[in-house]
Design a protein around this motif. Structure first.
Motif, short mmCIF file in Angstrom:
data_model
loop_
_atom_site.label_atom_id
_atom_site.label_comp_id
_atom_site.label_asym_id
_atom_site.label_seq_id
_atom_site.Cartn_x
_atom_site.Cartn_y
_atom_site.Cartn_z
N GLY A 90 40.44 -32.94 25.89
CA GLY A 90 41.67 -32.19 25.93
C GLY A 90 42.06 -31.66 27.29
N SER A 91 41.29 -31.99 28.33
CA SER A 91 41.60 -31.50 29.68
C SER A 91 42.80 -32.25 30.24
CB SER A 91 40.39 -31.70 30.60
OG SER A 91 40.76 -31.49 31.95
N GLY A 92 43.92 -31.54 30.42
CA GLY A 92 45.11 -32.17 30.96
C GLY A 92 44.94 -32.62 32.39
N GLY A 93 44.19 -31.83 33.18
CA GLY A 93 43.95 -32.21 34.58
C GLY A 93 43.20 -33.51 34.71
N HIS A 94 42.16 -33.69 33.89
CA HIS A 94 41.40 -34.94 33.93
C HIS A 94 42.24 -36.11 33.40
CE1 HIS A 94 37.86 -32.28 34.42
NE2 HIS A 94 37.34 -33.33 35.04
N THR A 95 43.05 -35.83 32.39
CA THR A 95 43.90 -36.89 31.85
C THR A 95 44.85 -37.43 32.91
OG1 THR A 95 43.80 -35.95 29.62
CG2 THR A 95 45.62 -37.44 30.08
N THR A 96 45.50 -36.52 33.63
CA THR A 96 46.40 -36.94 34.71
C THR A 96 45.64 -37.72 35.79
OG1 THR A 96 47.92 -35.09 34.37
CG2 THR A 96 47.91 -36.10 36.55
N MET A 97 44.50 -37.20 36.17
CA MET A 97 43.70 -37.84 37.22
C MET A 97 43.32 -39.27 36.85
SD MET A 97 39.90 -36.73 38.45
CE MET A 97 40.30 -35.05 38.00
N PHE A 98 42.84 -39.47 35.63
CA PHE A 98 42.41 -40.82 35.24
C PHE A 98 43.60 -41.75 35.01
CE2 PHE A 98 38.23 -38.97 34.81
CZ PHE A 98 37.42 -40.02 35.22
N ARG A 99 44.76 -41.23 34.67
CA ARG A 99 45.95 -42.09 34.64
C ARG A 99 46.22 -42.65 36.04
NH1 ARG A 99 49.26 -37.91 30.82
NH2 ARG A 99 49.03 -39.02 28.82
N LEU A 100 46.07 -41.81 37.05
CA LEU A 100 46.29 -42.27 38.42
C LEU A 100 45.20 -43.24 38.85
CD1 LEU A 100 47.23 -38.81 39.99
CD2 LEU A 100 48.80 -40.59 39.19
N ILE A 101 43.95 -42.92 38.53
CA ILE A 101 42.83 -43.79 38.90
C ILE A 101 42.98 -45.15 38.23
CG2 ILE A 101 40.34 -44.13 38.61
CD1 ILE A 101 39.99 -41.10 38.96
N GLU A 102 43.32 -45.17 36.96
CA GLU A 102 43.44 -46.44 36.24
C GLU A 102 44.60 -47.28 36.79
OE1 GLU A 102 43.51 -45.53 32.07
OE2 GLU A 102 41.65 -44.36 32.24
N HIS A 103 45.67 -46.63 37.23
CA HIS A 103 46.75 -47.38 37.88
C HIS A 103 46.24 -48.05 39.16
CE1 HIS A 103 50.60 -48.42 39.74
NE2 HIS A 103 50.07 -47.92 40.85
N LEU A 104 45.47 -47.30 39.95
CA LEU A 104 44.93 -47.86 41.19
C LEU A 104 44.01 -49.04 40.90
CD1 LEU A 104 44.28 -44.48 43.00
CD2 LEU A 104 45.83 -46.26 43.82
N GLU A 105 43.20 -48.94 39.86
CA GLU A 105 42.32 -50.06 39.50
C GLU A 105 43.14 -51.28 39.07
OE1 GLU A 105 38.01 -48.44 38.16
OE2 GLU A 105 39.54 -48.44 36.60
N ARG A 106 44.17 -51.05 38.27
CA ARG A 106 45.01 -52.18 37.84
C ARG A 106 45.72 -52.83 39.03
NH1 ARG A 106 46.30 -48.54 33.70
NH2 ARG A 106 48.26 -47.98 34.71
N SER A 107 45.92 -52.05 40.09
CA SER A 107 46.59 -52.57 41.29
C SER A 107 45.60 -53.26 42.23
CB SER A 107 47.30 -51.43 42.02
OG SER A 107 48.27 -50.83 41.18
N GLY A 108 44.34 -53.37 41.81
CA GLY A 108 43.36 -54.12 42.59
C GLY A 108 42.47 -53.31 43.49
N HIS A 109 42.53 -51.98 43.43
CA HIS A 109 41.72 -51.14 44.29
C HIS A 109 40.43 -50.73 43.60
CE1 HIS A 109 45.23 -51.08 46.82
NE2 HIS A 109 45.95 -50.55 45.85
N ILE A 110 39.42 -50.39 44.40
CA ILE A 110 38.11 -49.98 43.87
C ILE A 110 38.06 -48.46 43.84
CG2 ILE A 110 35.63 -49.97 44.27
CD1 ILE A 110 35.95 -52.69 45.62
N CYS A 111 37.82 -47.89 42.67
CA CYS A 111 37.68 -46.44 42.52
C CYS A 111 36.27 -46.11 42.04
CB CYS A 111 38.72 -45.89 41.54
SG CYS A 111 40.42 -45.92 42.15
#
Length: 425
Positions: free
Chosen positions: A91-112
């Protein structure tokens, strides 16, 4: 002998009268809360441990400017990004936002890579598995930040305690700071508030949730900063138009003072007295007894939450600091959010369907009542949903990706040829 027993007898009588008053006003739950507080005050440590390791604080002297080298980056090539996070909770909104950004970067070909920072000695393997369960879309490595980080293009602190190991760690990588709220406001004036504020003087490049924080950090601390707009997950939060809207909903987080739970409860008590036919829904945490009837949902999954939003006329979402994700989610489902009127809320939300009210019980109850009395509620719900239909987390992810890349390129172009940092930590 009678004198020896007099003081204990007086104390027992006093406590009995106190318990009776609490029971009369707050019921069994009020007495239980009082007993738990009394027991906790006896068992709790004299000094609460800090959220950051003292060794990490002592290793940081913000009076000494510092810059960081980065792995070479060519054009639009792949970036390697280290993220330092505290262990997430459901239920952590901060972590939810963060992983949405991280997952976008991974889908764009970057290593996180994710590095967990836990000052309470938590097991990194356990929290790593929990992180993957909460955010199954993340594919990268999960390691222990205290054991050190590998070199990267970028190192991102994500909460004030994580800024200290980000500063101290000797790994290569330009330092960034994902700022989702002004965290000194989370604490009374204290060591914690001061330590949180010092993180904005570490020389990191800020990436903020909304324009309010970017402007504040730039103006007050001289930080370079870029902002991304909140997205809305239309896979879950959308207008369904199923059934009659006959309730209001409150995002209840009593453990987070910045969400003003007590203020919301008093506003809902007034509203319930004026509109007894309207069902009141609470979610976020199990609450127990309150002085009005309500449906206690506790923590909900996104699809469950959207179902409630679609059956509610209005929602109450309070934030004394940077706005939460909740008003956008409500709007998407056609539920009109009532929000405390504040500069940080107006700047970030920037939506004409949000109802702002002074943060008093009477003003908030009046705002909820005005929405319930709206003649064309179906039309209002549809217009509110349309107002956020183009808002997506993909755009937020692209903004963050551009910000990191642009900042890295700027640093590379301004660094003297052959430069290599030699600061010792």
């Amino acid at each position: 002998m009678s004198n020896a027993f007099e003081q204990p007898r007086v104390e027992v009588t006093r406590r009995y009268r106190q318990a009776r008053r609490l029971f009369a006003e707050h019921g069994r739950q009020g007495v239980g809360n009082w007993l738990r507080r009394a027991l906790a005050s006896r068992l709790a440590p004299f000094v609460e441990p800090l959220d950051v390791r003292p060794a990490d604080v002592l290793a940081v002297d913000t009076r000494v400017p510092r810059c960081w080298s980065s792995l070479p980056l060519s054009g639009k090539g792949q970036m390697v990004i280290n993220w330092i996070i505290v262990p997430p909770s459901a239920g952590s909104g901060g972590h939810t936002t963060m992983f949405r950004l991280i997952e976008h970067l991974e889908r764009s070909g970057h290593i996180c890579r994710v590095y967990l920072y836990d000052v309470y000695g938590g097991d990194a393997d356990y929290y790593g598995a929990r992180t993957r369960k909460l955010f199954p879309g993340f594919a990268g490595e999960i390691n222990d930040a205290i054991r050190g980080m590998a070199d990267a293009h970028a190192v991102v602190a994500t909460a004030w305690p994580t800024a200290y190991p980000a500063y101290r760690d000797p790994c290569v990588g330009k330092r960034f700071y994902l700022v989702q709220d002004f965290e000194p406001w989370f604490h009374p004036l204290s060591a914690r508030s001061e330590l949180a504020e010092q993180t904005y003087r570490m020389g990191f490049h800020a990436i903020t949730a909304g324009r309010f924080l970017a402007a504040k950090l730039s103006a007050e601390y001289g930080m370079t900063a870029d902002a991304f707009d909140f997205g809305c997950d239309r896979a879950y939060h959308l207008l369904k138009g199923e059934g009659k809207r006959d309730g209001i909903v409150f995002y209840a987080r009593p453990e987070a003072p910045r969400r003003a739970f007590e203020l919301g409860v008093m506003a809902l008590q007034l509203f319930a007295e004026r509109h007894p036919h309207i069902t009141i829904h609470l979610y976020g945490k199990r609450i127990g007894r309150l002085p009005f009837a309500f449906v206690d949902h506790g923590l909900l999954r996104p699809n469950e939450l959207n179902r409630i939003y679609n059956h509610c006329l209005a929602g109450l979402s309070l934030s004394m600091t940077n706005v939460s994700l909740v008003p956008h989610e409500m709007l998407s489902a056609g539920c009109i959010p009532v929000v405390n009127d504040a500069e940080h809320n107006r700047i970030v939300l920037d939506n004409r369907f949000v109802s702002y009210a002074r943060p008093t019980p009477h003003a908030l109850a009046d705002a909820l009542g005005a929405i319930v009395a709206t003649p064309d509620l179906a039309g209002l719900a549809a217009s509110a949903s349309d107002s956020v239909s183009s808002v997506s987390w993909e755009e937020a992810g692209r903004t963050v990706e551009r910000s990191i890349r642009h900042s890295l390129q700027q640093s590379a172009s301004s660094a003297p040829r052959g430069h290599k940092e030699t600061v010792q930590i």
